[in-house]
Structure formats: C-alpha cells, structure tokens
Motif scaffolding. Structure first.
Motif, PDB file in Angstrom:
ATOM      1  N   ASN A 108       0.692   4.227   5.489  1.00 47.94           N
ATOM      2  CA  ASN A 108      -0.701   4.678   5.624  1.00 47.94           C
ATOM      3  C   ASN A 108      -1.194   4.643   7.067  1.00 47.94           C
ATOM      4  O   ASN A 108      -2.401   4.599   7.319  1.00 47.94           O
ATOM      5  CB  ASN A 108      -1.646   3.819   4.759  1.00 47.94           C
ATOM      6  CG  ASN A 108      -1.310   3.881   3.287  1.00 47.94           C
ATOM      7  OD1 ASN A 108      -0.750   4.861   2.806  1.00 47.94           O
ATOM      8  ND2 ASN A 108      -1.634   2.820   2.564  1.00 47.94           N
ATOM      9  N   LYS A 139      -3.062  12.759  -4.205  1.00 50.20           N
ATOM     10  CA  LYS A 139      -3.118  11.621  -3.286  1.00 50.20           C
ATOM     11  C   LYS A 139      -1.854  10.778  -3.374  1.00 50.20           C
ATOM     12  O   LYS A 139      -1.435  10.376  -4.451  1.00 50.20           O
ATOM     13  CB  LYS A 139      -4.338  10.746  -3.603  1.00 50.20           C
ATOM     14  CG  LYS A 139      -4.508   9.554  -2.660  1.00 50.20           C
ATOM     15  CD  LYS A 139      -5.764   8.763  -2.996  1.00 50.20           C
ATOM     16  CE  LYS A 139      -5.937   7.566  -2.068  1.00 50.20           C
ATOM     17  NZ  LYS A 139      -7.169   6.791  -2.390  1.00 50.20           N
ATOM     18  N   LEU A 158       1.310   1.643  -1.402  1.00 51.21           N
ATOM     19  CA  LEU A 158       0.612   0.619  -2.175  1.00 51.21           C
ATOM     20  C   LEU A 158       1.291  -0.730  -1.992  1.00 51.21           C
ATOM     21  O   LEU A 158       2.436  -0.922  -2.387  1.00 51.21           O
ATOM     22  CB  LEU A 158       0.599   0.998  -3.657  1.00 51.21           C
ATOM     23  CG  LEU A 158      -0.120   0.025  -4.596  1.00 51.21           C
ATOM     24  CD1 LEU A 158      -1.614  -0.025  -4.286  1.00 51.21           C
ATOM     25  CD2 LEU A 158       0.107   0.409  -6.054  1.00 51.21           C
ATOM     26  N   ASP A 197      -3.018  -4.857  -1.997  1.00 51.55           N
ATOM     27  CA  ASP A 197      -4.018  -3.809  -2.237  1.00 51.55           C
ATOM     28  C   ASP A 197      -4.073  -3.367  -3.696  1.00 51.55           C
ATOM     29  O   ASP A 197      -4.772  -2.408  -4.032  1.00 51.55           O
ATOM     30  CB  ASP A 197      -3.720  -2.582  -1.361  1.00 51.55           C
ATOM     31  CG  ASP A 197      -3.856  -2.884   0.123  1.00 51.55           C
ATOM     32  OD1 ASP A 197      -4.694  -3.735   0.474  1.00 51.55           O
ATOM     33  OD2 ASP A 197      -3.122  -2.278   0.921  1.00 51.55           O
ATOM     34  N   ASP A 233      -7.575  -3.412  -5.372  1.00 54.80           N
ATOM     35  CA  ASP A 233      -8.478  -2.399  -4.818  1.00 54.80           C
ATOM     36  C   ASP A 233      -8.166  -0.998  -5.340  1.00 54.80           C
ATOM     37  O   ASP A 233      -9.054  -0.140  -5.390  1.00 54.80           O
ATOM     38  CB  ASP A 233      -8.401  -2.396  -3.287  1.00 54.80           C
ATOM     39  CG  ASP A 233      -8.988  -3.658  -2.672  1.00 54.80           C
ATOM     40  OD1 ASP A 233      -9.761  -4.347  -3.368  1.00 54.80           O
ATOM     41  OD2 ASP A 233      -8.662  -3.960  -1.511  1.00 54.80           O
ATOM     42  N   ASN A 234      -6.918  -0.757  -5.715  1.00 55.87           N
ATOM     43  CA  ASN A 234      -6.512   0.576  -6.172  1.00 55.87           C
ATOM     44  C   ASN A 234      -6.332   0.664  -7.688  1.00 55.87           C
ATOM     45  O   ASN A 234      -5.931   1.709  -8.203  1.00 55.87           O
ATOM     46  CB  ASN A 234      -5.199   0.979  -5.487  1.00 55.87           C
ATOM     47  CG  ASN A 234      -5.390   1.342  -4.031  1.00 55.87           C
ATOM     48  OD1 ASN A 234      -5.867   2.424  -3.697  1.00 55.87           O
ATOM     49  ND2 ASN A 234      -5.033   0.421  -3.148  1.00 55.87           N
ATOM     50  N   TYR A 235      -6.630  -0.425  -8.386  1.00 57.73           N
ATOM     51  CA  TYR A 235      -6.399  -0.461  -9.833  1.00 57.73           C
ATOM     52  C   TYR A 235      -7.214   0.609 -10.566  1.00 57.73           C
ATOM     53  O   TYR A 235      -6.699   1.316 -11.438  1.00 57.73           O
ATOM     54  CB  TYR A 235      -6.736  -1.846 -10.386  1.00 57.73           C
ATOM     55  CG  TYR A 235      -6.116  -2.123 -11.740  1.00 57.73           C
ATOM     56  CD1 TYR A 235      -4.791  -2.523 -11.843  1.00 57.73           C
ATOM     57  CD2 TYR A 235      -6.851  -1.983 -12.919  1.00 57.73           C
ATOM     58  CE1 TYR A 235      -4.204  -2.778 -13.076  1.00 57.73           C
ATOM     59  CE2 TYR A 235      -6.280  -2.237 -14.154  1.00 57.73           C
ATOM     60  CZ  TYR A 235      -4.956  -2.634 -14.225  1.00 57.73           C
ATOM     61  OH  TYR A 235      -4.371  -2.874 -15.455  1.00 57.73           O
ATOM     62  N   PHE A 237      -8.442   3.397  -9.326  1.00 62.87           N
ATOM     63  CA  PHE A 237      -7.929   4.723  -8.974  1.00 62.87           C
ATOM     64  C   PHE A 237      -6.708   5.075  -9.818  1.00 62.87           C
ATOM     65  O   PHE A 237      -6.574   6.199 -10.317  1.00 62.87           O
ATOM     66  CB  PHE A 237      -7.564   4.775  -7.490  1.00 62.87           C
ATOM     67  CG  PHE A 237      -6.629   5.904  -7.129  1.00 62.87           C
ATOM     68  CD1 PHE A 237      -7.053   7.224  -7.194  1.00 62.87           C
ATOM     69  CD2 PHE A 237      -5.317   5.645  -6.746  1.00 62.87           C
ATOM     70  CE1 PHE A 237      -6.184   8.276  -6.884  1.00 62.87           C
ATOM     71  CE2 PHE A 237      -4.449   6.680  -6.436  1.00 62.87           C
ATOM     72  CZ  PHE A 237      -4.881   7.999  -6.504  1.00 62.87           C
TER      73      PHE A 237
END
Length: 253
Positions: free
Chosen positions: A146, A203, A207, A211, A214-216, A218
């Motif tokens: 990223n 996207k 991961l 993180d 925070d991305n769960y 999404f």
C-alpha cells in the motif's frame, strides 16, 4: 417522525447485534482455525510444462526458465517453448494467468515447513499441501504494501475454490506470528501468516493482521447474516481463511 424513529431503532439494534460477542464451541473453533488457503508457492519445476495465458487469449506452453520479481511478486516470466524450444519472455502486463508446476525440491520444502510446526498438524492437511501439481497466478494491478505506485504483477491466487467475491493473493514476504521451540527444530504455536493481498470489487489492498479489524466491515459488512454469526469482536486473524470461505458460501445462498 415515527418512521424515522423506527428506522433509527432498527439501525441501533442491528449495530448492537453485530457488536455482541458470540461464544463458539471447541469443535467450531477447531474448524475456524483450519487453514483453507493454498500453500505458498514453493518453487517451479523446469521439467514439466507450465502454461501462460495472455490477455489476448493466446496460450503458450513451455518449460520454466526464470522469473523477475519485485518484493517477490512476479513482473516477468521466461519459458522455453515446449515445441520449438525457443526462449520466450512475457511481461506481467501482457499476461492474464500463469500456471507453474511445483518442483520436487519445492514440495520437499513444503513438507519440511509443515513438519516443523505442531500447529500445522491441527490446522492443515499435508495431503492438501502437496497434492496440487501446479500453482495459479493471476494478473493484478497492486500497490506493494500500500505504499508504491500501482504495477501489474502475477500474484498467486490462494483461494481459487472460493474467490467469487473476495480474492486472496499470497504475500511472499509475509511475516509469521511467533511461537516457541518445543522439541529441537519443532515449533509450538505461531506460524500464522501476518499479511495477504486481498481484492474485493475493484479494490485491492495489502491486508496486515494489525489492520484486520479496520477492514472487517469492508470485507464482510454487506452480509448481515454473516456479521451476526461472526461479529468482529468474536473472531481472530487466525480464522481469516475460514471467514472468507464462509462469507462466500453464505453470500451465495
């Protein structure tokens, strides 16, 4: 006003449901800890024919010669044509899919890694690790960790049986969780990969374990039934492969 109040109440109740912690049985946790992704790419055989499918639909078969990579992600592949013996090189930007056969040495390395961690005996089947003869790579445009500009790579797809919604790609440089030595070189605990490349919709992101929370939403938040059964506070990073598989299964119903 009543409609708005009811809508707000329903939203709060839904959020509260997702926030509640679910208690799983020992048997359920054992299944959730099972590793359902394919094993990391172990090395390619130069004795068996590999297959390259270009974006224009043409298919090229040949013996693996060399790969060029950036942070271990492939951006170029060279083969010797199986019929003409002519050397050929393909850039990742022109390739749609790549199928490389595992080398005998690579399989031996996989077995060795399996045997040196007791956790593997509980979460992985040795037969599943060594039975597949080839490794599948798919063209993806990604930002490594990223941080860098997007570039097209050939990335190892590690959930080919359940990638309909979420595609998970191997991070060859992923660190592992720590364990401790049990007997000699055998490790007890740890050994869980701490990062993957994950694609959902358009996207794709790198991961990391840190993180995951925070991305769960999404990753899984568009399936209320799944979120109620596997809320964020009740699951662990070590369940990730199970969660992707189960989410795919429940979303298809």
């Amino acid at each position: 006003m009543k409609i708005k109040a009811l809508f707000l109440l329903a939203s709060l109740l839904g959020a509260n449901t997702f926030a509640q912690k679910v208690k799983y049985t020992d048997e359920e946790e054992k299944i959730m800890e099972t590793y359902f992704f394919d094993a990391q790419f172990p090395g390619s055989s130069k004795k068996k024919v590999s297959t390259i499918i270009l974006k224009d639909g043409s298919v090229h078969k040949g013996y693996y010669e060399n790969i060029k990579s950036k942070k271990s992600q492939i951006y170029s592949i060279s083969i010797k044509d199986s019929a003409t013996k002519k050397p050929m090189t393909f850039d990742a930007e022109n390739v749609s899919e790549l199928y490389l056969y595992k080398s005998g040495f690579g399989k031996a390395v996989m077995v060795s890694k399996y045997m040196t961690n007791i956790r593997n005996y509980q979460t992985k089947k040795l037969g599943d690790i060594t039975s597949k003869e080839y490794v599948r790579f798919v063209n993806q445009s990604a930002s490594l960790k990223n941080k860098q500009e997007d570039q097209e790579f050939l990335m190892q797809l590690i959930n080919p049986e359940f990638d309909q919604i979420i595609s998970v790609y191997n991070d060859p440089r992923a660190n592992q969780t720590n364990g401790f030595a049990a007997v000699g070189p055998v490790q007890l605990g740890g050994g869980i990969l701490k990062s993957y490349y994950v694609k959902k919709g358009e996207k794709i992101l790198w991961l990391e374990k840190s993180d995951f929370d925070d991305n769960y939403d999404f990753l899984f938040g568009d399936n209320p039934e799944f979120m109620a059964k596997y809320p964020k506070k009740s699951v662990d990073w070590g369940y990730f492969s199970f969660l992707v598989m189960k989410y795919t299964e429940m979303s298809a119903q």
